[in-house]
Design an enzyme around this catalytic site. Sequence first.
Site, PDB file in Angstrom:
ATOM      1  N   ASP A   1      -2.268  -0.145   5.772  1.00  0.00           N
ATOM      2  CA  ASP A   1      -2.527   0.577   7.028  1.00  0.00           C
ATOM      3  C   ASP A   1      -3.995   0.865   7.293  1.00  0.00           C
ATOM      4  O   ASP A   1      -4.321   1.507   8.308  1.00  0.00           O
ATOM      5  CB  ASP A   1      -1.792   1.934   6.992  1.00  0.00           C
ATOM      6  CG  ASP A   1      -2.489   2.899   6.035  1.00  0.00           C
ATOM      7  OD1 ASP A   1      -2.926   3.977   6.488  1.00  0.00           O
ATOM      8  OD2 ASP A   1      -2.619   2.555   4.858  1.00  0.00           O
TER       9      ASP A   1
ATOM     10  N   ASP B   1       0.864  -1.178   0.000  1.00  0.00           N
ATOM     11  CA  ASP B   1       0.000   0.000   0.000  1.00  0.00           C
ATOM     12  C   ASP B   1       0.904   1.233   0.000  1.00  0.00           C
ATOM     13  O   ASP B   1       2.102   1.141   0.314  1.00  0.00           O
ATOM     14  CB  ASP B   1      -0.853  -0.073   1.283  1.00  0.00           C
ATOM     15  CG  ASP B   1      -1.662   1.181   1.524  1.00  0.00           C
ATOM     16  OD1 ASP B   1      -2.510   1.501   0.690  1.00  0.00           O
ATOM     17  OD2 ASP B   1      -1.408   1.847   2.551  1.00  0.00           O
ATOM     18  N   ILE B   2       0.354   2.392  -0.311  1.00  0.00           N
ATOM     19  CA  ILE B   2       1.181   3.600  -0.394  1.00  0.00           C
ATOM     20  C   ILE B   2       0.937   4.563   0.771  1.00  0.00           C
ATOM     21  O   ILE B   2       1.791   4.689   1.663  1.00  0.00           O
ATOM     22  CB  ILE B   2       0.958   4.335  -1.738  1.00  0.00           C
ATOM     23  CG1 ILE B   2       1.405   3.438  -2.899  1.00  0.00           C
ATOM     24  CG2 ILE B   2       1.725   5.653  -1.760  1.00  0.00           C
ATOM     25  CD1 ILE B   2       1.146   4.033  -4.277  1.00  0.00           C
ATOM     26  N   ASP B   3      -0.221   5.214   0.803  1.00  0.00           N
ATOM     27  CA  ASP B   3      -0.466   6.239   1.831  1.00  0.00           C
ATOM     28  C   ASP B   3      -0.632   5.597   3.205  1.00  0.00           C
ATOM     29  O   ASP B   3      -1.462   4.714   3.381  1.00  0.00           O
ATOM     30  CB  ASP B   3      -1.717   7.034   1.476  1.00  0.00           C
ATOM     31  CG  ASP B   3      -1.490   7.929   0.270  1.00  0.00           C
ATOM     32  OD1 ASP B   3      -1.723   7.469  -0.851  1.00  0.00           O
ATOM     33  OD2 ASP B   3      -1.066   9.086   0.485  1.00  0.00           O
TER      34      ASP B   3
END
Length: 264
Positions: free
Chosen positions: A215, A37-39
């Site tokens: 997250d 995942d990124i953010d």
Amino acid sequence: MSSQEQPEQGEAKPRPLNEPALTALSLYPQDWALFLDIDGTLLDLAERPEAIVVPDYLPGTLHALSRQLGGALALVTGRAIEFVDPLFAPFRFPVAGLHGAERRDAAGRLRRAHIPPAFQAMKQTIAYEAQAWPGAIVEDKGAAVAVHFRHAPAYEAEIGEIMQRHLEEAGPDWNLQRGKMVIEICPAHASKGHAVETFLSEAPFEGRRPVAIGDDVTDETMFAAANRLGGQSVRIGDANGKTLARASIGSPARLRDVLGTLVK
Ligand SMILES: O=P(O)(O)OC[C@H]1O[C@H](O[C@H]2O[C@H](CO)[C@@H](O)[C@H](O)[C@H]2O)[C@H](O)[C@@H](O)[C@@H]1O
Ligand SMILES: [Mg+2]
């Protein structure tokens, strides 16, 4: 700090301990695939969607780790793919965007979600309505639209009601997706778990065990997929116990440190 605690001049600084869930990526790189995942995972959360900061070493670390994994590293994000590529330039990783509603595979084939004219019109209506919520940010992501209320928390309930109404008008091809101080309408087939499973049906991911790291609630489907497929699931930050992830890492910064230690 006494002298015996100081690393000798020239001695390498002690490397952060690898998190057990991730050590396999370094010990058995031929057997594992990494889905990130990124953010809130690779990148620290920022006050505004466009205010994120990509540490200058990070694209290179991801590229090195991808090479170590034979290319079996993919980004799986709620962001639109065209937003992602510039973040990690010059590299273009396999990526699933809009929570899995669009995807570029390892061969570069891009599958986008259709954007009907009625959805375009709905996005314009939402942008107009958002003027009544000072501080709210409307993020047009193509086949999805997000309303961020990080700076308009007093309007969260009203925004939720309006977005629910738009969803009902949009019909069964669309879904409401909540996230951190955000609510969005995205294609109903969007699923990070399904995106991970699809990557794993293709080279170079096929036959490997997945490590899924995220997250937020939208990452739970890829945690479930990783668990089901004998892989590892890692949640970044505190999920207050409400997660399928079987391991956790305290912060994006800690994850970035650990990813750096995995590259041989
Ligand atoms: O699936 P992800 O890669 O974690 O993307 C999830 C959403 O990330 C972004 O919003 C979140 O991060 C922003 C920047 O840190 C923050 O300002 C916002 O409050 C968070 O919700 C992005 O804007 C969304 O489109 C993604 O779905
Ligand atoms: Mg996230």
